[in-house]
Design a protein around this motif. Structure first.
Motif, PDB file in Angstrom:
ATOM      1  N   VAL A  22      10.937  -2.550  -9.766  1.00 56.49           N
ATOM      2  CA  VAL A  22       9.577  -2.346  -9.266  1.00 56.49           C
ATOM      3  C   VAL A  22       9.026  -1.063  -9.885  1.00 56.49           C
ATOM      4  N   VAL A  24       6.673   1.733  -9.642  1.00 58.56           N
ATOM      5  CA  VAL A  24       5.838   2.336  -8.583  1.00 58.56           C
ATOM      6  C   VAL A  24       4.864   3.363  -9.160  1.00 58.56           C
ATOM      7  N   SER A  44      -1.965   1.934   1.060  1.00 61.11           N
ATOM      8  CA  SER A  44      -0.551   1.610   1.156  1.00 61.11           C
ATOM      9  C   SER A  44      -0.117   0.887  -0.118  1.00 61.11           C
ATOM     10  N   GLY A  45       1.011   1.327  -0.695  1.00 62.62           N
ATOM     11  CA  GLY A  45       1.495   0.693  -1.926  1.00 62.62           C
ATOM     12  C   GLY A  45       0.929   1.294  -3.199  1.00 62.62           C
ATOM     13  N   SER A  46       0.146   2.357  -3.066  1.00 67.04           N
ATOM     14  CA  SER A  46      -0.481   2.974  -4.249  1.00 67.04           C
ATOM     15  C   SER A  46       0.471   3.893  -5.012  1.00 67.04           C
ATOM     16  N   GLY A  47       1.585   4.275  -4.356  1.00 66.58           N
ATOM     17  CA  GLY A  47       2.519   5.222  -4.978  1.00 66.58           C
ATOM     18  C   GLY A  47       2.367   6.629  -4.443  1.00 66.58           C
ATOM     19  N   SER A  49       3.223   8.013  -1.502  1.00 62.08           N
ATOM     20  CA  SER A  49       4.424   8.587  -0.876  1.00 62.08           C
ATOM     21  C   SER A  49       5.488   8.916  -1.924  1.00 62.08           C
ATOM     22  N   THR A  50       5.618   8.049  -2.920  1.00 59.83           N
ATOM     23  CA  THR A  50       6.591   8.291  -3.998  1.00 59.83           C
ATOM     24  C   THR A  50       6.217   9.554  -4.762  1.00 59.83           C
ATOM     25  N   HIS A 203      -4.682   9.639   4.550  1.00 62.81           N
ATOM     26  CA  HIS A 203      -5.463   8.413   4.319  1.00 62.81           C
ATOM     27  C   HIS A 203      -6.827   8.534   4.996  1.00 62.81           C
ATOM     28  N   ARG A 218      -4.056   4.455  -7.171  1.00 69.85           N
ATOM     29  CA  ARG A 218      -4.086   3.012  -6.950  1.00 69.85           C
ATOM     30  C   ARG A 218      -3.117   2.358  -7.931  1.00 69.85           C
ATOM     31  N   ASP A 219      -2.277   1.484  -7.411  1.00 69.43           N
ATOM     32  CA  ASP A 219      -1.311   0.746  -8.256  1.00 69.43           C
ATOM     33  C   ASP A 219      -0.497   1.673  -9.164  1.00 69.43           C
ATOM     34  N   GLY A 220      -0.069   2.811  -8.615  1.00 71.50           N
ATOM     35  CA  GLY A 220       0.830   3.690  -9.360  1.00 71.50           C
ATOM     36  C   GLY A 220       0.183   4.535 -10.432  1.00 71.50           C
TER      37      GLY A 220
END
Length: 231
Positions: A22, A24, A44-47, A49-50, A203, A218-220
């Protein structure tokens, strides 16, 4: 003011999920200068937190370089990262992460224990910081004797006590009501005016508005990076 404290170059972070990889973070380039006040946003899922875990030296990238205060931390081992975290990064969490059986003073002084400071110096520094965050009358209270806002002030004090290169706040008002959130964001304003570099992950648009620069993921990838006009 132009000294760069965070320098990311082509940061990629992949995670293995079974036989799949995956992707990220997909090539993040970012400079943050000393004394900046930045909000990091993204769905959520944008990267988000990573990226925050990488900035906080809780994780390392798959490839790319990360320089924090001039040192390349991207390929450091866990022990070295722990030392960097303690010296260079002050964390503020949504859930406060205080030690229940310790007083406000002991909680704030904790990073100085890890840094090897003598007891007298620790107590003196922690008292000064608690005074700065408006809690000098609550030094001997344990977390369960404090309100949510007061607990977050203790957490902010703990983040400041080591004079770190950056303060990294993850949804710092997520567990607070709107009035208390406002008080905490005013405190962050004061901290920023004192010359600290602040990165707030949120957020909430109304919280991000306090920052002087908003970076949206957005999207990593970085979707936008904009300075904000200040009132």
């Amino acid at each position: 003011m132009d000294e760069i404290v965070i320098e990311l170059r082509n940061i990629i972070r992949d995670f293995k999920l079974g036989s799949q990889t995956v992707h990220v973070l997909k090539g993040i380039n970012l400079d943050i200068k000393k004394g900046e006040y930045v909000a990091l946003m993204g769905p959520s899922g944008s990267g988000k937190s990573t990226l925050m875990n990488l900035l906080g030296c809780l994780d390392t990238p798959t490839s790319g370089s990360y320089k924090l205060a001039g040192r390349d931390v991207s390929q450091m081992k866990d022990n070295d990262l722990a030392e960097i975290r303690n010296k260079e990064i002050g964390f503020v969490f949504q859930t406060f992460n205080l030690i229940p059986r310790q007083t406000a003073l002991q909680n704030v002084a904790l990073p100085l224990v890890y840094a090897g400071e003598k007891k007298e110096a620790r107590i003196s520094q922690a008292k000064n910081i608690l005074d700065e965050v408006g809690l000098s009358d609550r030094m001997d209270h344990r977390p369960n004797q404090l309100s949510g806002g007061q607990r977050q002030r203790v957490a902010i004090g703990r983040a400041l006590v080591n004079s770190p290169s950056i303060i990294l706040a993850d949804e710092p008002t997520g567990n607070l009501d709107s009035t208390t959130s406002l008080e905490i964001m005013k405190l962050f304003d004061e901290i920023h005016k004192n010359g600290n570099t602040l990165i707030v992950v949120t957020h909430e648009e109304e919280i991000a508005r306090y920052a002087h620069r908003i970076i949206r993921l957005r999207d990593g990838m970085i979707e936008s990076d904009q300075a904000q006009a200040q009132n």
